[in-house]
Enzyme design. Structure first.
Site, PDB file in Angstrom:
ATOM      1  N   ASP A 101       0.793  -1.223   0.000  1.00 44.76           N
ATOM      2  CA  ASP A 101       0.000   0.000   0.000  1.00 44.76           C
ATOM      3  C   ASP A 101       0.828   1.277   0.000  1.00 44.76           C
ATOM      4  OD1 ASP A 101       0.992  -0.361   2.534  1.00 44.76           O
ATOM      5  OD2 ASP A 101      -0.866   0.164   3.572  1.00 44.76           O
ATOM      6  N   GLU A 102       2.106   1.188  -0.342  1.00 43.50           N
ATOM      7  CA  GLU A 102       2.949   2.372  -0.261  1.00 43.50           C
ATOM      8  C   GLU A 102       4.080   2.274  -1.278  1.00 43.50           C
ATOM      9  OE1 GLU A 102       5.463   4.821   3.186  1.00 43.50           O
ATOM     10  OE2 GLU A 102       4.514   2.897   3.633  1.00 43.50           O
TER      11      GLU A 102
END
Length: 347
Positions: free
Chosen positions: A95-96
């Site tokens: 998610d990053e």
């Protein structure tokens, strides 16, 4: 991404979860929170928290079993949105990611406009929100990305960078954990502004090479490039305890949430590994490690705990009370790499 796992669950089942305080992870009594929705966070719910504690803090908290395959598929679906603007993408987890948009493939050469375009595309195409930090280097961009969550975009221009850093607590600096923060506070260093006033030689004398890095961050200097093909060498987690622990059973109990965190990070990175290392720091600050290399790679918290228990007890339990425990998995391979299953007899 904002509360990635929890946001996916709320999007996919709005009737049950939208607007509700939810925690993705195992439920009480022995589970651990992986991600909490923003509705749950005002109650003090956060990742890596024991589920029993989370349930006490928020009696209405809804525990949702994780669906890692769904989260990985969502991460893959977001990547083309990023690649529309640059191929210089360094994933940090599911998610990053860091993006170098110095010379974008599409659109204006503006980090701010590109960040907003990416966030809008994720919102309209995937039904999720993302937050962004726009800055001249990785350190400041990372901190800025957490500054206005959820659904925010924080821009730190080059002429604003030193003032932005000055306002940060020392805990926001990369590499500063609870023990290092305590050591910095003992030196009278509580903020970036304090750190900017300390001579680099004093930081090096106290923290070694890390002191040089702290001084560079305080000056806004971070020359690390965005590495699209960066290979992660290990995944780990550790915890420093407020009181020392001497009972081996208590040590095992404290290792369980650490193993859960390592397993979560392995899942996010799409990796598993053959080498397990147990780290222990005694009450006298002596660091001890025990390591084993396996024929079959490990990825789950349950198997990781089996090996952690063996490493803790063999050749004997720690002879001194401990103030820190940690687990690291290395010799990493892709999670979907083919392998031969072996039977391991645990005594």
């Amino acid at each position: 991404m904002d509360a990635f796992y929890a946001s996916i669950e709320q999007r996919d089942d709005p009737g049950r979860y939208a607007g509700q305080p939810i925690a993705v992870g195992g439920g009480p009594p022995r589970g651990v929170v992986m991600t909490a929705s923003y509705e749950a966070r005002p109650y003090g719910i956060h990742s890596a928290q024991p589920s029993a504690e989370a349930a006490r803090r928020c009696p209405d908290l809804i525990f949702v079993p994780p669906r890692m395959d769904v989260y990985k598929a969502e991460s893959r679906a977001i990547r083309p949105i990023l690649r529309r603007y640059t191929d210089l993408i360094e994933p940090v987890s599911l998610d990053e990611a860091y993006l170098d948009v110095t010379t974008p493939k599409h659109g204006p050469a503006s980090g701010t406009l590109i960040a907003e375009a990416i966030r809008e595309a994720i919102r309209t195409k995937r039904g999720l929100t993302a937050s962004a930090g726009v800055a001249a280097n990785k350190f400041v961009a990372k901190v800025a990305s957490d500054w206005d969550k959820p659904d925010g975009c924080t821009v730190v221009r080059p002429d604003e960078m030193l003032d932005f850093i000055a306002g940060l607590p020392t805990e926001a600096f990369r590499g500063v954990g609870p023990v290092t923060a305590e050591a910095l506070q003992a030196m009278g260093i509580h903020t970036g502004a304090d750190l900017q006033q300390v001579a680099e030689r004093d930081l090096v004398r106290r923290f070694g090479k890390r002191g040089r890095w702290f001084a560079a961050m305080a000056r806004g200097e971070d020359a690390r490039p965005v590495r699209p093909n960066r290979e992660r060498k290990s995944v780990g987690a550790e915890q420093t305890f407020s009181t020392i622990i001497a009972d081996p059973d208590q040590m095992l109990h404290r290792l369980e949430p650490i193993a859960e965190r390592v397993a979560q990070r392995l899942g996010r990175a799409g990796r598993k590994g053959r080498t397990v290392t147990l780290k222990m720091k005694t009450c006298h600050h002596e660091v001890l490690t025990r390591q084993t290399t396996l024929q079959r790679p490990v990825a789950s918290a349950e198997v990781l705990m089996q090996w952690a228990e063996r490493l803790l007890s063999e050749p004997h339990p720690p002879e001194e009370p401990l103030r820190l425990l940690g687990l690291t998995v290395s010799s990493l391979i892709a999670e979907d790499a083919a392998g031969r299953q072996l039977e391991l007899a645990f005594s």
